[in-house]
Design an enzyme around this catalytic site. Structure first.
Site, short mmCIF file in Angstrom:
data_model
loop_
_atom_site.label_atom_id
_atom_site.label_comp_id
_atom_site.label_asym_id
_atom_site.label_seq_id
_atom_site.Cartn_x
_atom_site.Cartn_y
_atom_site.Cartn_z
N GLY A 2 -45.45 -40.33 9.32
CA GLY A 2 -44.15 -40.17 10.53
C GLY A 2 -42.72 -39.62 10.29
O GLY A 2 -42.18 -39.33 10.51
N GLU A 28 -45.18 -52.52 12.34
CA GLU A 28 -45.57 -52.68 10.87
C GLU A 28 -47.01 -53.57 10.66
O GLU A 28 -48.02 -53.21 9.48
CB GLU A 28 -45.30 -51.61 10.08
CG GLU A 28 -43.97 -52.81 9.28
CD GLU A 28 -42.51 -52.41 8.60
OE1 GLU A 28 -43.07 -51.81 7.66
OE2 GLU A 28 -42.12 -51.48 9.40
N ARG A 77 -36.31 -41.80 2.69
CA ARG A 77 -35.09 -41.60 3.86
C ARG A 77 -33.72 -41.13 2.37
O ARG A 77 -33.07 -39.62 3.15
CB ARG A 77 -34.06 -42.77 4.34
CG ARG A 77 -34.53 -43.37 6.09
CD ARG A 77 -34.39 -44.56 5.99
NE ARG A 77 -34.42 -44.82 7.40
CZ ARG A 77 -35.83 -45.35 7.91
NH1 ARG A 77 -37.33 -44.71 7.14
NH2 ARG A 77 -35.79 -45.10 9.48
N ARG A 100 -50.10 -37.32 17.47
CA ARG A 100 -48.69 -38.13 17.65
C ARG A 100 -47.63 -37.32 18.50
O ARG A 100 -47.30 -36.14 18.03
CB ARG A 100 -48.83 -38.77 16.15
CG ARG A 100 -49.53 -39.32 15.20
CD ARG A 100 -49.09 -39.86 14.10
NE ARG A 100 -47.93 -40.48 14.29
CZ ARG A 100 -47.61 -41.78 13.01
NH1 ARG A 100 -47.80 -41.37 12.10
NH2 ARG A 100 -47.21 -42.29 13.54
N LYS A 102 -40.81 -47.32 0.97
CA LYS A 102 -41.99 -45.80 1.23
C LYS A 102 -40.80 -45.40 2.71
O LYS A 102 -39.72 -44.30 2.50
CB LYS A 102 -42.95 -45.38 1.66
CG LYS A 102 -43.61 -44.97 2.94
CD LYS A 102 -43.00 -44.24 4.67
CE LYS A 102 -43.67 -45.46 5.54
NZ LYS A 102 -43.85 -45.54 6.81
N SER A 103 -40.79 -46.60 3.65
CA SER A 103 -39.23 -46.28 4.03
C SER A 103 -37.68 -46.05 3.91
O SER A 103 -37.04 -44.99 4.31
CB SER A 103 -38.78 -47.22 5.43
OG SER A 103 -40.22 -47.68 6.21
N SER A 114 -41.00 -44.48 19.41
CA SER A 114 -40.32 -44.77 17.75
C SER A 114 -39.32 -44.91 17.52
O SER A 114 -38.42 -44.08 18.24
CB SER A 114 -41.34 -43.70 17.09
OG SER A 114 -41.16 -43.64 15.57
N SER A 115 -38.82 -45.74 17.08
CA SER A 115 -37.33 -45.27 15.80
C SER A 115 -36.55 -44.02 14.87
O SER A 115 -36.22 -44.03 14.94
CB SER A 115 -36.95 -46.78 15.39
OG SER A 115 -38.16 -46.74 14.43
N GLN A 116 -38.22 -43.63 15.07
CA GLN A 116 -37.88 -42.91 13.96
C GLN A 116 -37.36 -41.16 14.57
O GLN A 116 -36.76 -40.79 13.83
CB GLN A 116 -39.51 -41.86 13.42
CG GLN A 116 -39.97 -43.08 12.44
CD GLN A 116 -41.55 -42.90 11.81
OE1 GLN A 116 -42.48 -42.25 12.90
NE2 GLN A 116 -41.66 -43.06 11.27
#
Length: 429
Positions: free
Chosen positions: A99, A314, A35, A127, A30-31, A170-172
């Site tokens: 996210g 995660e 991206r 969130r 998913k990550s 969050s690194s996001q």
């Protein structure tokens, strides 16, 4: 329109008849997928993403980009982009509970030619979002709101430049700014000022993918990332298996003394989920890479583990399920930030494992789990909290604890399409 999910029927987790043995193919990451989808959209050219999981998070990202006027065709696990002239405004983005959508798409949407509204699931409205929204304001964008729902006022461009943020939640927040930063007039330089950033491998993933798209990125200085202004090249992306999702299948071998091979496990990956291999080895498993994938053989009895999952948080629900079945005490550290994930995962895991008779203590940055006899309560299913990883943790425990039911297994469609069928197939059913 936001999706309204019906109340599901509890799912009876299948009990393993013995050691679990099988070979599985994990869905695409998913990550990596989300991206790649965003970079393909920002390139403005013809591009494809293959191996994308047919999951809710993927669908939400596709829907978000379509809301911005990007022409996209989906054919199973292949997603094709047609050339376009830029992002359009006056649309609404449904973030669901993804996210990557709520943190990655707003920095792109400021490049649209009009306002863009954002909303999502009820939990998504709780969130944290102020970090990225305040950063966009500092970079020259117009924003109404501090969290979902909010509106961005796109003008077709944004000045960009330097911004200081606290990304300790969050690194996001960092990745979201980096992924769109090349399209800003001055590029973007992101400085982190705060406690250590969680899930740094996810930022490394963003940097690697930007470079693969021809973007100049300087990450040589700690806690600072510089993206030079310029075009993002249109290219074809191939998505590798999701290692955090694959971890659940490997863990099935660990807790039943079985043997599971995940096919197509990459030799090198920036995915944080790869850390599951060292955790399983510490728990007493045999971890063996092979030409067709990664194989894990479970021990006669699981040992307790003491692990810092700050960069791979995660994995916490999966590791907590393993720890609840171990013969010695375990400690999971470095994951205070997961209280702000799909649910407060620390509190949720403590509540649900305790409900099975487990011995769990919440700590400021994680969990301590001690050996205890587990048994399911017929009047109380395992709570998933609309969180895909909580649901799969319940399925894991159900392999060896008779009578476990998960109150919402449908939430696994966020990242693992058809999880119940995949799980049943692993058990030979």
């Amino acid at each position: 329109m936001r999706e309204h999910r019906r109340v599901p029927t509890p799912w009876n987790a299948p009990l393993a008849p013995g050691p679990v043995r099988g070979r599985v193919t994990a869905p695409g990451s998913k990550s990596v997928t989300n991206r790649a989808l965003l970079l393909a959209a920002l390139s403005g050219g013809a591009a494809t993403v293959t191996g994308a999981p047919a999951s809710r998070d993927t669908a939400l990202m596709v829907g978000a980009l379509r809301a911005l006027g990007v022409p996209i065709e989906v054919d199973g696990e292949r997603i094709a982009f047609s050339a376009h002239e830029g992002l359009r405004g006056c649309g609404t983005v449904d973030c669901g509970l993804a996210g990557t959508v709520m943190r990655f798409v707003p920095p792109a949407a400021v490049l649209a030619d009009g306002p863009v509204a954002f909303d999502g699931d009820p939990r998504a409205r709780e969130r944290p979002m102020a970090t990225v929204l305040d950063a966009l304001r500092a970079l020259g964008a117009g924003v109404d709101g501090e969290r979902l729902p909010f509106t961005l006022h796109g003008t077709g461009s944004v000045p960009g430049g330097n911004v200081v943020i606290d990304a300790s939640a969050s690194s996001q927040f960092v990745s979201g700014l980096l992924l769109s930063g090349a399209r800003y007039d001055k590029g973007v330089t992101v400085h982190h000022d705060g406690k250590p950033v969680p899930s740094l491998p996810h930022i490394a993933m963003s940097v690697d993918m930007l470079r693969a798209a021809g973007v100049e990125v300087d990450d040589s200085e700690p806690d600072t990332w510089r993206v030079a202004p310029g075009r993002i090249a249109a290219r074809d992306w191939a998505v590798e298996p999701d290692l955090s999702n694959a971890a659940v299948f490997l863990a099935a071998a660990a807790i039943t003394g079985g043997e599971v091979t995940v096919l197509g496990w990459p030799q090198d990956s920036t995915q944080p989920g790869a850390k599951i291999l060292s955790v399983l080895a510490e728990a007493g498993c045999t971890v063996a890479p092979g030409p067709d994938g990664m194989t894990v053989r479970g021990p006669d009895a699981l040992a307790g583990v003491d692990v810092d999952l700050h960069d791979a948080s995660e994995l916490t629900p999966t590791v907590a399920a393993l720890a609840a079945l171990a013969t010695g005490p375990s400690r999971i550290r470095g994951v205070a930030h997961i209280r702000g994930h799909e649910t407060d995962r620390i509190a949720a895991l403590a509540t649900e494992i305790t409900a099975l008779g487990g011995a769990v203590t919440e700590t400021p940055d994680g969990l301590e789990i001690r050996p205890a006899a587990l048994s399911a309560r017929p009047d109380r299913p395992w709570g998933a909290y609309a969180d895909h990883r909580m649901a799969t943790a319940g399925a894991l425990l159900g392999l060896v604890v008779p009578g476990v039911a998960v109150d919402d297994i449908t939430c696994t469609d966020k990242t693992i399409p058809d999880f119940p069928d995949r799980w049943a197939a692993l058990l030979g059913r």
